[in-house]
Write a protein that holds these residues in place. Sequence first.
Motif, mmCIF file in Angstrom:
data_model
loop_
_atom_site.group_PDB
_atom_site.id
_atom_site.type_symbol
_atom_site.label_atom_id
_atom_site.label_comp_id
_atom_site.label_asym_id
_atom_site.label_seq_id
_atom_site.Cartn_x
_atom_site.Cartn_y
_atom_site.Cartn_z
ATOM 1 N N LEU A 1 21.237 43.419 -5.539
ATOM 2 C CA LEU A 1 22.520 43.980 -5.095
ATOM 3 C C LEU A 1 23.537 44.009 -6.234
ATOM 4 N N VAL A 2 23.534 42.945 -7.035
ATOM 5 C CA VAL A 2 24.461 42.915 -8.186
ATOM 6 C C VAL A 2 24.115 44.048 -9.150
ATOM 7 N N MET A 3 22.817 44.190 -9.433
ATOM 8 C CA MET A 3 22.370 45.252 -10.348
ATOM 9 C C MET A 3 22.748 46.629 -9.796
ATOM 10 N N LEU A 4 22.516 46.800 -8.502
ATOM 11 C CA LEU A 4 22.821 48.093 -7.883
ATOM 12 C C LEU A 4 24.324 48.388 -7.927
ATOM 13 N N ALA A 5 25.114 47.369 -7.666
ATOM 14 C CA ALA A 5 26.574 47.556 -7.693
ATOM 15 C C ALA A 5 27.031 48.014 -9.079
ATOM 16 N N VAL A 6 26.478 47.370 -10.102
ATOM 17 C CA VAL A 6 26.851 47.752 -11.477
ATOM 18 C C VAL A 6 26.382 49.186 -11.767
ATOM 19 N N ALA A 7 25.165 49.504 -11.305
ATOM 20 C CA ALA A 7 24.626 50.854 -11.551
ATOM 21 C C ALA A 7 25.470 51.914 -10.846
ATOM 22 N N VAL A 8 25.835 51.628 -9.605
ATOM 23 C CA VAL A 8 26.625 52.592 -8.822
ATOM 24 C C VAL A 8 27.996 52.796 -9.463
ATOM 25 N N MET A 9 28.616 51.702 -9.850
ATOM 26 C CA MET A 9 29.962 51.811 -10.443
ATOM 27 C C MET A 9 29.906 52.542 -11.788
ATOM 28 N N SER A 10 28.880 52.246 -12.565
ATOM 29 C CA SER A 10 28.811 52.901 -13.878
ATOM 30 C C SER A 10 28.480 54.382 -13.737
ATOM 31 N N ALA A 11 27.625 54.717 -12.757
ATOM 32 C CA ALA A 11 27.305 56.138 -12.534
ATOM 33 C C ALA A 11 28.557 56.894 -12.096
ATOM 34 N N ALA A 12 29.324 56.261 -11.220
ATOM 35 C CA ALA A 12 30.563 56.902 -10.762
ATOM 36 C C ALA A 12 31.545 57.049 -11.923
ATOM 37 N N ALA A 13 31.641 56.007 -12.729
ATOM 38 C CA ALA A 13 32.577 56.051 -13.863
ATOM 39 C C ALA A 13 32.169 57.107 -14.887
ATOM 40 N N ALA A 14 30.859 57.352 -15.002
ATOM 41 C CA ALA A 14 30.379 58.356 -15.966
ATOM 42 C C ALA A 14 30.471 59.770 -15.410
ATOM 43 N N GLY A 15 30.935 59.887 -14.159
ATOM 44 C CA GLY A 15 31.065 61.215 -13.556
ATOM 45 C C GLY A 15 29.763 61.747 -12.983
ATOM 46 N N LEU A 16 28.766 60.876 -12.863
ATOM 47 C CA LEU A 16 27.464 61.320 -12.360
ATOM 48 C C LEU A 16 27.327 61.173 -10.852
ATOM 49 N N GLY A 17 28.332 60.573 -10.232
ATOM 50 C CA GLY A 17 28.281 60.393 -8.782
ATOM 51 C C GLY A 17 27.696 59.049 -8.411
ATOM 52 N N SER A 18 28.335 58.383 -7.468
ATOM 53 C CA SER A 18 27.904 57.029 -7.118
ATOM 54 C C SER A 18 26.543 57.007 -6.427
ATOM 55 N N SER A 19 26.117 58.129 -5.891
ATOM 56 C CA SER A 19 24.836 58.126 -5.168
ATOM 57 C C SER A 19 23.640 58.312 -6.102
ATOM 58 N N LEU A 20 23.900 58.619 -7.362
ATOM 59 C CA LEU A 20 22.776 58.929 -8.260
ATOM 60 C C LEU A 20 21.742 57.800 -8.361
ATOM 61 N N PRO A 21 22.150 56.538 -8.557
ATOM 62 C CA PRO A 21 21.113 55.490 -8.693
ATOM 63 C C PRO A 21 20.176 55.412 -7.487
ATOM 64 N N LEU A 22 20.749 55.436 -6.284
ATOM 65 C CA LEU A 22 19.897 55.335 -5.098
ATOM 66 C C LEU A 22 19.028 56.577 -4.929
ATOM 67 N N ARG A 23 19.586 57.721 -5.251
ATOM 68 C CA ARG A 23 18.792 58.950 -5.133
ATOM 69 C C ARG A 23 17.631 58.949 -6.131
ATOM 70 N N LEU A 24 17.899 58.444 -7.330
ATOM 71 C CA LEU A 24 16.820 58.391 -8.323
ATOM 72 C C LEU A 24 15.722 57.428 -7.877
ATOM 73 N N ILE A 25 16.129 56.323 -7.279
ATOM 74 C CA ILE A 25 15.119 55.375 -6.771
ATOM 75 C C ILE A 25 14.329 56.030 -5.633
ATOM 76 N N ALA A 26 15.036 56.804 -4.814
ATOM 77 C CA ALA A 26 14.371 57.462 -3.679
ATOM 78 C C ALA A 26 13.385 58.527 -4.132
ATOM 79 N N SER A 27 13.403 58.880 -5.424
ATOM 80 C CA SER A 27 12.436 59.877 -5.900
ATOM 81 C C SER A 27 11.007 59.336 -5.818
ATOM 82 N N VAL A 28 10.882 58.021 -5.623
ATOM 83 C CA VAL A 28 9.571 57.430 -5.353
ATOM 84 C C VAL A 28 8.966 58.106 -4.117
ATOM 85 N N ARG A 29 9.814 58.402 -3.148
ATOM 86 C CA ARG A 29 9.363 58.995 -1.890
ATOM 87 C C ARG A 29 9.478 60.531 -1.888
ATOM 88 N N TYR A 30 10.591 61.047 -2.405
ATOM 89 C CA TYR A 30 10.869 62.483 -2.272
ATOM 90 C C TYR A 30 10.592 63.290 -3.540
#
Lengths: 169, 192
Positions: free
Chosen positions: A28-57
């Motif tokens: 959860l700590v890792m994910l929080a940092v990833a989400v915040m950094s993705a949002a700060a970089a302008g990539l959207g806060s959902s990017l980390p979870l969506r990339l992980i979900a590429s395992v399925r989709y």
Amino acid sequence: MHEHDPYVGSKLIATFVGGTFSGLLAGLVMLAVAVMSAAAAGLGSSLPLRLIASVRYGPDALVVGQEALMVGMLVHLLVSAILGVLFAALTSRQATIGMALLFGLAWAAVVWMVMTWVVLPISAPPLYAWTQMVPVWWFVLHLVFGAALLLTPVLERAIGGTPTGVAPA
Amino acid sequence: MALPSPALLLALLQVQPAMAVDPVPDPAGETTAPVMDAQAHRLPPREVALRTLHKDNQTQMALANLALQRSEQPMVRRYARRLLRDHRFADRRTAALADRLDVSLEVLPEGGPELIHMQSMLVGLQDLEGEAFDEAFVQRVVQSHHQQILRLARLRNELEDGAVRQLVNAWLPILDIHLQIGRTLLVPRPIS
């Protein structure tokens, strides 16, 4: 003969439960940092979870609905819990916080290598592609995960007690 | 028959690169106005690569912005948002690297070929609405990504090891992901 050693049983439970909890917490700590950094970089806060979900989709994880976020979260937490249990199994529960931090960072480096060069290219090419775009940050995220595992021995001791005081069978 | 003199051959060879074009098929598969590649100006490969990256990022961001204004389809909107964010991120990286290497990215002079290329991507789209717009948008993204992947893969071979090559190497797989998503979106889906 040690036919039924209560200490061995409690140690296994402590390793499993303590490792699961600390793995989930670190994830959860890792994910929080990833989400915040993705949002700060302008990539959207959902990017980390969506990339992980590429395992399925596959690549479609980046455009399908909110279900991708749920799948991403589940996969991430599951992997985090497994890595937490493995870490707990490999680390002495007598370890101090400082030792656990060092072991955690070393464990993170191992996980980073295996994930980057073995697991992701096969299981989640979109996530792998992004790790190559931000390689340093990807490594730092793993260090965050490893550092957050430092509470594992504490949790194990809290759950299973310590060997001292356990009467030998 | 008299052969052309060596001086004439040399003159032709020297002129040819300046006329080098990179034909861009329009969404209907026909060629539109050819776009002069930055290579034509005999720039060092790293400058060509950075300008190509920048030009494509600008084009994709313009396309994505238009889709966010026009499309009502959630998948297409999410695709456009993803393109916008990724290409903006890549463009910042490109600009930072160009700045560090002292390379100018000013490749979009008014009426210049690159601007024409960008306009050719947008032309016609502005008149479309609904599903027709969505389809045309995704088609153009797919085609332009396909072209850009080929262009960058070719350029990569000319680049020396270094930051520009690293950027191109890292960016190519992400372009490929965009391309794959676009192709999936173009496949007709059963009505559910």
